[in-house]
Enzyme design. Structure first.
Site, mmCIF file in Angstrom:
data_model
loop_
_atom_site.group_PDB
_atom_site.id
_atom_site.type_symbol
_atom_site.label_atom_id
_atom_site.label_comp_id
_atom_site.label_asym_id
_atom_site.label_seq_id
_atom_site.Cartn_x
_atom_site.Cartn_y
_atom_site.Cartn_z
ATOM 1 N N SER A 130 -8.489 -37.761 -1.593
ATOM 2 C CA SER A 130 -9.763 -38.471 -1.548
ATOM 3 C C SER A 130 -9.713 -39.729 -2.401
ATOM 4 C CB SER A 130 -10.884 -37.561 -2.063
ATOM 5 O OG SER A 130 -12.081 -38.278 -2.263
ATOM 6 N N TYR A 155 -14.727 -32.471 -8.228
ATOM 7 C CA TYR A 155 -14.137 -32.639 -6.892
ATOM 8 C C TYR A 155 -12.929 -33.570 -6.961
ATOM 9 C CZ TYR A 155 -13.533 -34.509 -2.184
ATOM 10 O OH TYR A 155 -12.998 -34.924 -0.992
#
Length: 334
Positions: A130, A155
Site C-alpha cells: 500500500s 495498517y
C-alpha cells in the site's frame, strides 16, 4: 491450462483481477472468508458475476487464509503454480478501532501465504502492499527507494511488515515475488468504506459529506482497470533471480513497485467531478485531518512502466463518472 490462486477473490481488486484472468481464458481458484467488514451481499454479487463469466474455470472456496489449517485443507487437492495475494484487512481508519484484525489478517495471513508459496514452490507470488507505507513522506513523488520507517497507522505498519517478510522469504528460499504499493484505487464494484462510495451516496441522498483537512488533500486516484492491467503485467513477468538489484533495492528475486496514476488530484476538484456526475451539489462538512491519514499521495511509477510496460490510461474525469453510473445502476437509482 494453468491455475492461478487469488486470495481476496470477493474483494474489490481481487474480483477484478479474477475477472480479467477469466476473460483471458485462464483458470482461477479464488479464496475469501467473506467477512462482514463491509457488505457481504456486495461480495456475493461480485462472485456471482465471476461464476457467470468463468463457468467451471472459476473455483471458489470460502476460507480464511489467516487460519493455516483451514487454508491447507481447502487447497490440499489444488495444483497451482502462481499466487496473486490480494486478501487483507483494509482501511486506515478501521485499524484505529480493531488493531488485532490487522495483525491477524495482514501479518499472520501473509506468513501463511509465504509458507504456502515455499511448500508449493510457486513460480511467482504477487502481493498487495500500500502507498500508506510512505506515511508523511515529504519527498514528492513517492519512490520505492524512499525510506518508509515512519508509518502513520497500524495498517501501514502491517503492509511494511509484509514487504520485509517477503524479502526474507525471497532471500532464503528464492521465491520470486512482486509487491505492489497501491495508490487509492477506485471504480465500479468498489468498497463502501472508501471515499467515492461515501461521497456519491451522500451527495445523491442530500447528506453532508465529510471532507478532512478542510479539503486540503491530494490523492493519486487510480482506476481499477489500470490497476488490474498492472497486476497482470507483473504476474506475467516474475523478477529474475540473477543477482541484479531489483526495484526496491533487493538482490533477491523480489521487486517492489508503486502502482498508481502518477498524477495527484486535489480532493475538491474530484468532488466537483462527482457532483457533476450525480447532477447534485455536495454539502461539505469541513473537518480537521483524521488521525492516521496523510495529506497527499503521489506515485513515482517509472520502475513499473520501464519493467512491465504499465501505463495508466484513465483520468479522473473519465473514471469517476463511470463509478457514479455504476453506483446508480447497482442501487437501482436510474
Amino acid at each position: 491450462m494453468r491455475l492461478t490462486l487469488v486470495t481476496g477473490a470477493a474483494g474489490f481488486i481481487g474480483a477484478a483481477v479474477v475477472g480479467r484472468l477469466l476473460n483471458d481464458g485462464e483458470r482461477v481458484l479464488g479464496i475469501d472468508n467473506l467477512n462482514d467488514y463491509y457488505s457481504v451481499d456486495l461480495k456475493i454479487s461480485r462472485l456471482e458475476r465471476l461464476r457467470e463469466l468463468g463457468g467451471d474455470r472459476f473455483i471458489f472456496e470460502q476460507a480464511d487464509f489467516a487460519e493455516n489449517k483451514a487454508l491447507a485443507a481447502c487447497l490440499a487437492d489444488a495444483e497451482f503454480d502462481r499466487i496473486v495475494h490480494l486478501g487483507a484487512q483494509p482501511g486506515v481508519r478501521y485499524s484505529l478501532e480493531n488493531p488485532h484484525a490487522y495483525v491477524q489478517s495482514n501479518i499472520v495471513g501473509h506468513l501463511n501465504i509465504l509458507e504456502l508459496s515455499r511448500e508449493r514452490r510457486v513460480t511467482h507470488l504477487v502481493y498487495a502492499s500500500s502507498s500508506s507505507v510512505y506515511g508523511g513522506n515529504d519527498k514528492i513523488p513517492f519512490s520505492v527507494g524512499d525510506r518508509v520507517d515512519h508509518p502513520y497507522s497500524l495498517y501501514a505498519a502491517t503492509k511494511k511488515a509484509d514487504e520485509l517478510m517477503s524479502e526474507t522469504y525471497a532471500h532464503l528460499y528464492r521465491i520470486p515475488q512482486t509487491g505492489l504499493r497501491f495508490f487509492t484505487v477506485y471504480g465500479p464494484w468498489g468498497r463502501p468504506d472508501m471515499m467515492p462510495w461515501i461521497f456519491t451516496s451522500k451527495i445523491l441522498s442530500g447528506e453532508p459529506i465529510p471532507v478532512f483537512n478542510y479539503g486540503k488533500l491530494q490523492r493519486d486516484f487510480t482506476y481499477i482497470d489500470d490497476i488490474v492491467s498492472g497486476i497482470i503485467a507483473c504476474l506475467d513477468a516474475p523478477p529474475r533471480d540473477d543477482g541484479d538489484v531489483k526495484p526496491g533495492g533487493s538482490i533477491s528475486p523480489h521487486a517492489l513497485y508503486n502502482i498508481g496514476n502518477n498524477r495527484p488530484e486535489e480532493l475538491l476538484d474530484v468532488i466537483a467531478i462527482i457532483e457533476q456526475a450525480c447532477g447534485q451539489k455536495a454539502i461539505l462538512d469541513l473537518l480537521p485531518m483524521q488521525e492516521g491519514d496523510v495529506p497527499r499521495t503521489f506515485a513515482d511509477i517509472d520502475a513499473i512502466c520501464n519493467d512491465v510496460g504499465y501505463i495508466p490510461k484513465t483520468t479522473v474525469d473519465e473514471g469517476f463518472p463511470r463509478f457514479v453510473e455504476w453506483f446508480k445502476s447497482y442501487h437501482g437509482l436510474g
